[in-house]
Design an enzyme around this catalytic site. Structure first.
Site, PDB file in Angstrom:
ATOM      1  N   GLU A 277       0.823  -1.214   0.000  1.00  0.00           N
ATOM      2  CA  GLU A 277       0.000   0.000   0.000  1.00  0.00           C
ATOM      3  C   GLU A 277       0.856   1.263   0.000  1.00  0.00           C
ATOM      4  O   GLU A 277       1.767   1.407   0.810  1.00  0.00           O
ATOM      5  CB  GLU A 277      -0.902  -0.001   1.239  1.00  0.00           C
ATOM      6  CG  GLU A 277      -1.793   1.219   1.361  1.00  0.00           C
ATOM      7  CD  GLU A 277      -2.545   1.254   2.680  1.00  0.00           C
ATOM      8  OE1 GLU A 277      -3.485   2.069   2.793  1.00  0.00           O
ATOM      9  OE2 GLU A 277      -2.209   0.486   3.591  1.00  0.00           O
ATOM     10  N   LYS A 341      -9.844   2.321  -3.070  1.00  0.00           N
ATOM     11  CA  LYS A 341     -10.295   1.817  -1.776  1.00  0.00           C
ATOM     12  C   LYS A 341     -11.680   2.354  -1.425  1.00  0.00           C
ATOM     13  O   LYS A 341     -11.941   3.545  -1.529  1.00  0.00           O
ATOM     14  CB  LYS A 341      -9.287   2.200  -0.693  1.00  0.00           C
ATOM     15  CG  LYS A 341      -9.565   1.585   0.668  1.00  0.00           C
ATOM     16  CD  LYS A 341      -8.465   1.931   1.650  1.00  0.00           C
ATOM     17  CE  LYS A 341      -8.721   1.278   2.994  1.00  0.00           C
ATOM     18  NZ  LYS A 341      -7.685   1.654   3.986  1.00  0.00           N
ATOM     19  N   CYS A 395      -5.828  -2.593   2.817  1.00  0.00           N
ATOM     20  CA  CYS A 395      -5.671  -2.387   4.258  1.00  0.00           C
ATOM     21  C   CYS A 395      -6.954  -2.703   5.021  1.00  0.00           C
ATOM     22  O   CYS A 395      -7.467  -3.803   5.005  1.00  0.00           O
ATOM     23  CB  CYS A 395      -5.185  -0.960   4.513  1.00  0.00           C
ATOM     24  SG  CYS A 395      -4.659  -0.648   6.220  1.00  0.00           S
TER      25      CYS A 395
END
Length: 525
Positions: A277, A341, A395
């Protein structure tokens, strides 16, 4: 003679509630017991793995609520929730204090306030249980599950510390391919409360406990997915181990890029090379020449390249509202795709009410990773990697079971990238990894997990860690991953199966809740 016996028995039954009322612990002591019970539940999770505490902790709460009024239950449940969240999410201290430049005492206060706020879930859960439903595991477990589910979407959700995670790789997780994490939690809570009923003298609860354990063994025999008849995907994961306090510094950007490019030199030629990430700490608009060089090199060597990168949507941004995304980019040989995301982490990628809290967390002002991202939409296509479809999760959002399930539909693998350097040295990264394991088990797919500081790992379709790197080291992890086909029951139906079953149990509980017949005891209260 018989009339005297039944008369005596009747008098004892009438007197029993009053006797129990007189000999119960005080509310303050019970709240203290509940606080401690909540505080020990995180020890059942990674990295401690005292799984039996996931039975003991809710069993204690069930016992504490026994024959309590709904008003008392509210405070007992709140105490339990405060203990659970203060201990279980104390890893937030590192991000708030160390990287948010917040004084230590204020960071602890903020975590305590968070625990008080999140404890409201347990408070309302306990109040509803004692106010509307009969005291039985068949109502206690469904209410517990509903409130875990609520934590996945209320105020964007904080889906952490679910009791079912304690049994990842400990048998009861075999329910995950059928019912998901909420199904596992249901079984755990039902067993815990049933054991408590056994201690209360209701031995018949042994039978459902044995049936649930046998059910897990039976579920293990079902083969939901099968490997595809093709060569495994050769994958290299690059763990750059960039310190969080250096990651976003302008003067460290060139060194960060050099670290990842150098570590990848020996890996080009493998099917897929994955960087974690935000491993590229600049927008694509600022570093396009570098991206072109790496992409062209990957193509020349026959490799696909997947990397985390902040993405600036220049075309749709405005002067007042620039659109920045935490993204995954796929490029290289026979590869393409971009994923934004969907769920952002509070205090990690944005600060709720950041204007009001800027004085509390001064480090947010100059840190893009804390304050600058927007959320992607929920209908994004998978990444395409050499005729393989890769579902994506960045994440924190891998903690959302249904988001991961929807992304994983009709794909061959899941890839998740993360930067848990925010919480290095705490239980947070290990709790996070445990959730990834459960997502693999639920969906029957291998998961490729690349992180900045750890835990970088390959996880198979059974949720088992096949290989992983140590935390806080600069290293490469290599693996060969088989693609799988087929769907688990959970992949097809999602959370609806367990939620509808829990709703049915609660409706039956409402319908058959016994009325209060002891008017004398009622008057004493």
């Amino acid at each position: 003679m018989s009339s005297m016996f039944f008369s005596s028995l009747r008098q004892r039954l009438i007197a029993a509630p009053a006797f129990q009322q007189q000999h119960r612990f005080s509310l303050g002591l019970v709240c203290l017991i509940a606080l401690c019970a909540g505080a020990v539940l995180p020890l059942a999770l990674a990295p401690y793995h005292f799984w039996w505490l996931a039975i003991l902790s809710p069993a204690l709460l069930y016992a504490c609520l026994h024959q309590r009024s709904s008003k008392h239950a509210l405070f007992i449940g709140w105490s339990y929730g405060i203990g659970l969240w203060f201990v279980g999410a104390f890893w937030l201290y590192t991000s708030i204090h160390v990287y948010g430049d917040t004084p230590a005492y204020l960071a602890v206060i903020l975590i305590a306030l968070m625990a008080i706020a999140m404890g409201v879930f347990s408070a309302v859960q306990a109040w509803l249980y004692r106010r509307f439903f009969p005291e039985t595991p068949l109502t206690f477990a469904p209410i517990w599950v509903f409130f875990e589910w609520l934590k996945t979407w209320i105020f964007t959700g904080f889906p952490w510390l679910f009791v079912g995670y304690a049994f990842t790789n400990y048998g009861l997780d075999e329910y995950a391919p059928l019912l998901g994490i909420f199904g596992v939690s249901f079984v755990v809570i039902l067993i815990a409360s049933a054991l408590t009923e056994c201690l209360f003298g209701k031995r018949f609860w042994i039978l459902p406990i044995l049936l649930l354990i046998a059910g897990a063994f039976g579920a293990k025999q079902i083969q939901w997915v099968t490997p595809k008849d093709q060569a495994p995907l050769t994958v290299s994961l690059i763990q750059g181990n960039i310190p969080q306090d250096l990651k976003w510094l302008v003067e460290y950007q060139a060194q960060t890029l050099s670290i990842y490019a150098t570590m990848s030199q020996t890996e080009w030629g493998r099917d897929l090379v994955v960087w974690p990430e935000a491993s590229i700490p600049m927008f694509q608009t600022d570093i396009q020449p570098f991206l072109n060089i790496i992409s062209d090199h990957a193509k020349a060597q026959g490799s696909a390249w997947v990397t985390g990168i902040p993405y600036w949507d220049v075309n749709n941004s405005t002067a007042n509202k620039p659109l920045y995304y935490n993204s995954i980019m796929a490029t290289g040989a026979e590869s393409h795709g971009m994923y934004f995301k969907q769920r952002l982490v509070p205090f990690g990628e944005y600060i709720p009410f950041s204007g009001a809290l800027s004085w509390v967390v001064p480090g947010v002002a100059n840190d893009l990773a804390l304050s600058g991202f927007s959320a992607g939409h929920d209908q994004q296509p998978p990444l395409m990697i050499k005729n393989h479809r890769l579902a994506s999760a960045i994440c924190y959002e891998v903690a959302y079971p249904n988001i991961t399930r929807k992304n994983a539909l009709d794909t061959d693998f899941l890839v998740t990238i993360s930067n848990d350097a925010w919480f290095t040295g705490t239980a947070g990264p290990w709790q996070h990894l445990q959730m990834v394991q459960m997502r693999a088990k639920e969906n029957g797919r291998w998961i490729i997990r690349a992180t900045n500081t750890g835990v970088t790992a390959f996880i198979n379709e059974q949720g088992h860690i096949v290989s992983k790197l140590p935390m806080d080291v600069r290293q490469v992890l290599r693996g060969e991953l088989p693609a799988f086909t087929g769907q688990t029951l959970y992949s097809r139906l999602g959370d609806w199966t367990i939620l509808l079953f829990c709703a049915l149990l609660l409706i039956l509980g409402l319908a058959y809740k016994p009325k209060v017949v002891d008017t004398r005891f009622k008057q004493r209260r």
